[in-house]
Design an enzyme around this catalytic site. Structure first.
Site, PDB file in Angstrom:
ATOM      1  N   LYS A  86      14.476   7.343   1.321  1.00 28.48           N
ATOM      2  CA  LYS A  86      13.991   6.447   2.379  1.00 28.48           C
ATOM      3  C   LYS A  86      15.108   5.591   2.972  1.00 28.48           C
ATOM      4  O   LYS A  86      14.903   4.932   3.993  1.00 28.48           O
ATOM      5  CB  LYS A  86      12.889   5.531   1.827  1.00 28.48           C
ATOM      6  CG  LYS A  86      11.748   6.269   1.150  1.00 28.48           C
ATOM      7  CD  LYS A  86      11.002   7.154   2.114  1.00 28.48           C
ATOM      8  CE  LYS A  86       9.944   8.001   1.417  1.00 28.48           C
ATOM      9  NZ  LYS A  86       8.947   7.212   0.702  1.00 28.48           N
ATOM     10  N   THR A 108       0.837  -1.195   0.000  1.00 30.89           N
ATOM     11  CA  THR A 108       0.000   0.000   0.000  1.00 30.89           C
ATOM     12  C   THR A 108       0.875   1.250   0.000  1.00 30.89           C
ATOM     13  O   THR A 108       1.941   1.274   0.614  1.00 30.89           O
ATOM     14  CB  THR A 108      -0.917  -0.001   1.236  1.00 30.89           C
ATOM     15  OG1 THR A 108      -1.813  -1.112   1.144  1.00 30.89           O
ATOM     16  CG2 THR A 108      -1.728   1.281   1.346  1.00 30.89           C
ATOM     17  N   GLU A 158      -0.253  -5.294   6.073  1.00 31.66           N
ATOM     18  CA  GLU A 158       1.036  -5.479   5.404  1.00 31.66           C
ATOM     19  C   GLU A 158       1.901  -6.490   6.149  1.00 31.66           C
ATOM     20  O   GLU A 158       2.568  -7.326   5.535  1.00 31.66           O
ATOM     21  CB  GLU A 158       1.755  -4.139   5.287  1.00 31.66           C
ATOM     22  CG  GLU A 158       1.123  -3.199   4.262  1.00 31.66           C
ATOM     23  CD  GLU A 158       1.677  -1.792   4.304  1.00 31.66           C
ATOM     24  OE1 GLU A 158       1.455  -1.053   3.329  1.00 31.66           O
ATOM     25  OE2 GLU A 158       2.320  -1.423   5.307  1.00 31.66           O
TER      26      GLU A 158
END
Length: 234
Positions: A132, A37, A114
């Protein structure tokens, strides 16, 4: 200034797409694929949809209603995960990931689903743009999913932990639960923090992914690098 911001955002999107395209090459015919997601996972779903359109026969499970909608739109056969015991490969994004393949997830609020899909998977891949990738996880907020019934108690315990918890405004997960974003000053021992959070009644899940991630595809300025967790499955 505005043009610069748009340009930077476009570069990040290009990197997300590059990482996603590289990761979906690991998908093989006949696989059952877990789809994550968030904005980066959406690039992977679209890239996988292109491979399906070219004749790749796969099926998928999804970690959110939004990902399910997108997957169906691009022609991917989506199954109900409630009927699935094992997944071959999961592809998902992350809010932070370090060299140990420790990750923080949950900015999109789907970390509980998840983590369940990741746990069922033979292999999990994270895709991310270079922003990230960090030396050690812990700078971003750490989301926890909380049963509404337990909110006041959980907030007290988190406050006592030094988590500086903040209830996410006007948000409910696909399960109808609340998300509390924690802001730890440091995350010196992620495993100890994960164990503590998991032991608090009323917390249903959290965004620390410490054993789930086997590899990561990280793109910076269009160059994709692959990070493999030591001891990860092939």
């Amino acid at each position: 200034m505005t043009d610069g911001l748009f340009g930077a955002a476009a570069m990040i999107d290009d990197d997300k797409k590059a990482a996603a395209v590289a990761a979906v090459q690991e998908v093989r015919a006949g696989m059952l694929v877990g789809l994550g997601t968030g904005s980066t996972a959406a690039f992977a779903i679209r890239a996988l949809g292109e491979r399906v359109a070219d004749g790749l026969a796969i099926r998928a499970v999804v970690t959110s209603d939004a990902s399910g909608k997108l997957a169906r739109e691009v022609g991917i056969d989506v199954l109900d995960f409630a009927d699935i015991a094992a997944v071959d490969l999961t592809i998902d994004g992350a809010d932070e990931i370090d060299s140990r393949c420790f990750a923080i997830k949950g900015a999109g609020g789907a970390m509980l689903r998840e983590k369940i899909v990741a746990a069922s998977s033979a292999r999990m891949i994270v895709i991310a743009d270079g922003s990230k990738q960090v030396e050690r996880i812990g700078a971003v907020k750490l989301p926890v999913e909380v049963l509404p019934f337990a909110l006041a108690y959980v907030m007290r315990v988190l406050t006592d932990m030094g988590a500086a918890p903040v209830i996410r405004d006007n948000y409910r997960t696909d399960q109808g639960n609340l998300v509390v974003d924690c802001h730890f000053a440091t995350l010196e021992d992620p495993r100890a923090t994960a164990a503590t959070l998991s032991a608090i009644p009323g917390i249903l899940g959290h965004g620390l992914f410490l054993d789930e991630v086997d590899a990561a595809y990280i793109a910076t300025n269009g160059v994709v690098t692959r990070l493999e967790r030591v001891g990860a499955s092939d």
